[in-house]
Design a protein around this motif. Structure first.
Motif, PDB file in Angstrom:
ATOM      1  N   LEU A   1      55.057  47.084  32.822  1.00 53.89           N
ATOM      2  CA  LEU A   1      53.840  46.883  32.253  1.00 53.89           C
ATOM      3  C   LEU A   1      53.828  45.298  31.766  1.00 53.89           C
ATOM      4  CD1 LEU A   1      53.831  50.026  29.665  1.00 53.89           C
ATOM      5  CD2 LEU A   1      53.120  49.900  32.153  1.00 53.89           C
ATOM      6  N   LYS A   2      52.721  44.766  32.490  1.00 51.22           N
ATOM      7  CA  LYS A   2      52.551  43.324  32.086  1.00 51.22           C
ATOM      8  C   LYS A   2      51.021  43.079  31.726  1.00 51.22           C
ATOM      9  CE  LYS A   2      55.940  41.491  35.501  1.00 51.22           C
ATOM     10  NZ  LYS A   2      56.323  40.855  36.620  1.00 51.22           N
ATOM     11  N   ALA A   3      50.157  44.087  31.819  1.00 51.14           N
ATOM     12  CA  ALA A   3      48.847  44.007  31.244  1.00 51.14           C
ATOM     13  C   ALA A   3      48.440  45.457  30.342  1.00 51.14           C
ATOM     14  CB  ALA A   3      47.968  44.098  32.530  1.00 51.14           C
ATOM     15  N   HIS A   4      47.492  45.276  29.649  1.00 51.24           N
ATOM     16  CA  HIS A   4      47.283  46.274  28.681  1.00 51.24           C
ATOM     17  C   HIS A   4      47.204  47.659  29.333  1.00 51.24           C
ATOM     18  CE1 HIS A   4      45.882  48.533  24.985  1.00 51.24           C
ATOM     19  NE2 HIS A   4      44.622  48.760  25.961  1.00 51.24           N
ATOM     20  N   THR A   5      47.946  48.440  28.649  1.00 48.08           N
ATOM     21  CA  THR A   5      48.034  49.944  29.151  1.00 48.08           C
ATOM     22  C   THR A   5      47.494  51.001  28.192  1.00 48.08           C
ATOM     23  OG1 THR A   5      49.845  49.288  30.873  1.00 48.08           O
ATOM     24  CG2 THR A   5      49.319  51.524  30.351  1.00 48.08           C
ATOM     25  N   ASN A   6      46.298  51.592  28.458  1.00 47.86           N
ATOM     26  CA  ASN A   6      45.689  52.333  27.408  1.00 47.86           C
ATOM     27  C   ASN A   6      45.960  53.819  27.718  1.00 47.86           C
ATOM     28  OD1 ASN A   6      43.708  52.619  24.929  1.00 47.86           O
ATOM     29  ND2 ASN A   6      43.108  54.178  26.541  1.00 47.86           N
ATOM     30  N   GLY A   7      47.186  54.388  27.470  1.00 49.32           N
ATOM     31  CA  GLY A   7      47.660  55.492  27.764  1.00 49.32           C
ATOM     32  C   GLY A   7      49.028  55.907  27.459  1.00 49.32           C
TER      33      GLY A   7
ATOM     34  N   VAL B   1      48.674  47.760  40.343  1.00 43.47           N
ATOM     35  CA  VAL B   1      47.363  47.795  39.842  1.00 43.47           C
ATOM     36  C   VAL B   1      46.999  46.272  39.124  1.00 43.47           C
ATOM     37  CG1 VAL B   1      45.931  48.643  37.992  1.00 43.47           C
ATOM     38  CG2 VAL B   1      47.598  50.072  39.134  1.00 43.47           C
ATOM     39  N   HIS B   2      45.905  45.956  40.117  1.00 43.36           N
ATOM     40  CA  HIS B   2      45.647  44.425  39.706  1.00 43.36           C
ATOM     41  C   HIS B   2      44.222  44.367  39.151  1.00 43.36           C
ATOM     42  CE1 HIS B   2      48.688  42.913  42.514  1.00 43.36           C
ATOM     43  NE2 HIS B   2      48.341  43.792  43.168  1.00 43.36           N
ATOM     44  N   HIS B   3      43.410  45.709  38.806  1.00 40.07           N
ATOM     45  CA  HIS B   3      42.197  45.823  38.327  1.00 40.07           C
ATOM     46  C   HIS B   3      42.052  46.870  37.458  1.00 40.07           C
ATOM     47  CE1 HIS B   3      39.859  42.421  40.184  1.00 40.07           C
ATOM     48  NE2 HIS B   3      40.702  42.438  41.097  1.00 40.07           N
ATOM     49  N   ASN B   4      41.090  47.131  36.626  1.00 32.12           N
ATOM     50  CA  ASN B   4      40.971  48.226  35.884  1.00 32.12           C
ATOM     51  C   ASN B   4      41.033  49.624  36.686  1.00 32.12           C
ATOM     52  OD1 ASN B   4      40.505  46.291  33.913  1.00 32.12           O
ATOM     53  ND2 ASN B   4      38.472  47.208  33.052  1.00 32.12           N
TER      54      ASN B   4
ATOM     55  N   ILE C   1      51.907  47.559  36.388  1.00 29.44           N
ATOM     56  CA  ILE C   1      50.481  47.336  35.803  1.00 29.44           C
ATOM     57  C   ILE C   1      50.550  45.602  35.885  1.00 29.44           C
ATOM     58  CG2 ILE C   1      48.792  47.155  34.219  1.00 29.44           C
ATOM     59  CD1 ILE C   1      49.481  50.172  35.573  1.00 29.44           C
ATOM     60  N   VAL C   2      49.876  45.022  36.917  1.00 29.72           N
ATOM     61  CA  VAL C   2      49.971  43.667  36.951  1.00 29.72           C
ATOM     62  C   VAL C   2      48.820  42.965  36.331  1.00 29.72           C
ATOM     63  CG1 VAL C   2      50.341  41.666  38.633  1.00 29.72           C
ATOM     64  CG2 VAL C   2      51.170  44.039  39.148  1.00 29.72           C
ATOM     65  N   GLY C   3      47.642  43.302  36.535  1.00 34.74           N
ATOM     66  CA  GLY C   3      46.506  42.767  35.981  1.00 34.74           C
ATOM     67  C   GLY C   3      45.399  43.797  35.599  1.00 34.74           C
ATOM     68  N   GLY C   4      44.326  43.226  34.859  1.00 29.82           N
ATOM     69  CA  GLY C   4      43.325  44.200  34.426  1.00 29.82           C
ATOM     70  C   GLY C   4      43.716  45.037  33.243  1.00 29.82           C
ATOM     71  N   GLU C   5      43.066  46.388  33.034  1.00 35.12           N
ATOM     72  CA  GLU C   5      43.623  47.248  32.230  1.00 35.12           C
ATOM     73  C   GLU C   5      43.656  48.854  32.840  1.00 35.12           C
ATOM     74  OE1 GLU C   5      41.077  47.563  28.720  1.00 35.12           O
ATOM     75  OE2 GLU C   5      41.466  45.536  27.986  1.00 35.12           O
TER      76      GLU C   5
END
Length: 536
Positions: A57-63, A313-316, A328-332
């Motif tokens: 996890l390198k980007a915000h992970t809502n879950g 994952v590079h986008h939401n 999780i590379v970028g986005g949320e």
């Protein structure tokens, strides 16, 4: 060593003692927390935002997470918005890093259950909790759980075996339409898959097959007709990656509900409207599993199933991410649990255990038939009386010559006696209609007397007589008649008128010697021919 160091050692020892004394509760089993998981195509993986053997996890992970190994460089957890989610459940079997701010602090409507693997060192010191020496700022002691002994909250080996099989099964499901390609869209800038063009099957499922080229496009793809209801139709989109080592998805995914409204990427605790599952597979692989990397380079909605692949994952992204590795590379990313009301029962098998009792052979082995097939009680008997030869087989002359005796020579001057003309045919019957039968129809043709229509000679025809034919005569009788006819007008002018009345042949008169000569010659010819036939 100063006093401060001794105090820290005492505290550490105290923490270890508390842990060893069951201060941390056993996490139990995932099915206890999700008893209806077997009704979902993803089973209990559907209740975790990220379900993977490993995750970074390198980007915000809502879950929430269920991972075998975690590299958590940013915080994660399902944020509270409406308060409809009562508990946020996580399982982390092993880790290399975890952010202090991970998880969401509990309140009156929500708490957490966080289960760690039994190899991780947990620490309790007042209100402070640590894992592998890293402080967990948002958890309390009653929210902390751990695998005990050999128990595992989730057996990832069994879970992923099931998920791989499920991916292959879904890829093989029949669709009522041909695979969707870019040729289906008249306007490439407005690509829409309308669910109205499909009829749900008996399990309330719509299956859509998608060619690899469709998601590679960089224009939006809209799925039109998703239900907001929890019991809405399940939509499975099978995406063929085409066997590439890296499959780059560049199409933004948009959703339009069946009431005409749009859905946008968002954080939520309401999951009733997620009926969309994207199953990534490889049609060119023998087992249909895709093992490459899926690069998600555009916003995405719907749950992802790629159990043998890596998902970057590079986008939401809104939905579940089920993969071997998730980065999780970028986005949320936002939790949006896959809801499946398709009435399809799925079960993740538990780890195999040895049978408590080895399989026993059948108590009674199969018995042969009580009465084996018996031969016929009475074997076929030969005919009681074997076929006998003709009662009177064709024999040589009844009175064979005895050796040393010369047979009696007939007197050439004696007329033949009709009774002596036995030619040895036992089937020759006496003439009952005044005419004799031909004993040699195949050797001696019948002779039909001239009726005056010819030149005065006799006509010889092949016999076609049957028992009811009264005109058939023997060769002997015919010859006798021919001789009589010839002798009727002798050279001296005397007519022999009593030839027939005196017997078979005339016995007196001038014609006697001539008749006897002709008749003798004829008889010798007949007898010779018959004898030759009999010898053969």
């Amino acid at each position: 060593m100063n006093a401060a160091d001794l105090e820290e050692i005492e505290q550490t020892f105290s923490i270890l003692t508390r842990v060893n004394n069951d201060a941390v509760k056993d996490g139990g089993n995932v099915l206890t927390d999700f008893p209806s998981a077997n009704n979902n195509l993803l089973n209990y993986a559907a209740y975790f935002h990220i379900f993977a053997n490993s995750a970074s996890l390198k980007a915000h992970t809502n879950g929430n997470l269920a991972v075998g190994s975690l590299d958590g460089q940013v915080n994660f957890g399902t944020k509270i918005h409406t308060g409809t989610l009562e508990r946020d459940i996580h399982y982390i079997q092993d880790l290399s890093d975890i952010a202090h701010s991970s998880f969401i602090k509990k309140n009156d409507v929500r708490d957490n259950k966080v289960v760690f693997g039994n190899e991780l060192k947990l620490g309790l010191s007042g209100d402070k909790l640590t894992v592998c020496g890293i402080h967990l700022d948002h958890l309390t002691e009653d929210e902390l759980f751990q695998d005990k002994d050999n128990n595992k909250y989730i057996d990832f080996n069994s879970a992923f075996e099931f998920l791989r099989n499920q991916s292959v099964n879904l890829a093989g499901m029949e669709s009522e339409r041909e695979p969707v390609t870019n040729n289906e869209f008249t306007d490439f800038n407005k690509r829409v898959i309308s669910l109205k063009d499909y009829t749900p099957n008996e399990a309330n499922v719509i299956v859509i097959n998608l060619s690899a080229e469709v998601l590679r496009g960089n224009t939006p793809l809209t799925i039109d007709g998703i239900s907001k209801d929890k019991t809405g139709t399940t939509v499975i989109i099978n995406v063929d990656t085409g066997g590439d080592d890296s499959y780059s998805m560049s199409s933004p995914i948009k959703i339009k509900y069946n009431d005409g409204t749009d859905r946008h990427n968002q954080e939520t605790e309401i999951f009733d409207d997620n009926h969309l599952l994207w199953n990534f597979y490889n049609s060119k692989s023998s087992d249909k599993l895709y093992r490459g990397a899926i690069e998600m380079n555009a916003t995405f909605q719907g749950s992802v199933l790629a159990p043998a692949a890596t998902v970057n994952v590079h986008h939401n992204l809104d939905g579940n991410i089920v993969a071997n590795d998730v980065n999780i590379v970028g986005g949320e990313t936002h939790r949006w649990d896959f809801q499946d009301e398709s009435e399809v029962v799925t079960v993740i098998p538990e780890p195999e255990k040895p049978d408590p009792e080895p399989e026993k052979p059948d108590p009674e082995p199969e018995k042969p038939d009580p009465e084996p097939e018996k031969p016929d009680p009475e074997p076929e008997k030969p005919d009681p009386e074997p076929e006998k030869p003709d009662p009177e087989p064709e024999n040589p002359d009844p009175d064979p010559e005895e050796p040393g005796e010369e047979p009696e020579k007939p007197d050439p001057t004696d007329p033949p006696n009709p009774d002596d003309l036995d030619i040895g045919d036992p089937n020759l019957k006496p003439d009952t209609d005044g005419e004799a039968e031909n004993p040699f129809p195949d050797l001696i043709p019948d002779v039909t007397p001239d009726n005056g229509d010819s030149d005065g000679g006799s006509t010889v025809t092949q016999s076609t007589s049957k028992p009811d034919n009264p005109v058939t005569t023997t060769r002997v009788e015919t010859l006798a008649k021919e001789v009589s006819a010839s002798a009727a007008t002798p050279s001296n002018g005397r007519a022999i008128t009593n030839a027939a009345s005196e017997g078979f042949l005339p016995k007196t008169g001038a014609a006697r010697s001539g008749v006897l000569g002709i008749l003798g010659t004829s008889l010798m010819t007949i007898v010779g021919a018959f004898g030759y036939k009999r010898r053969k």
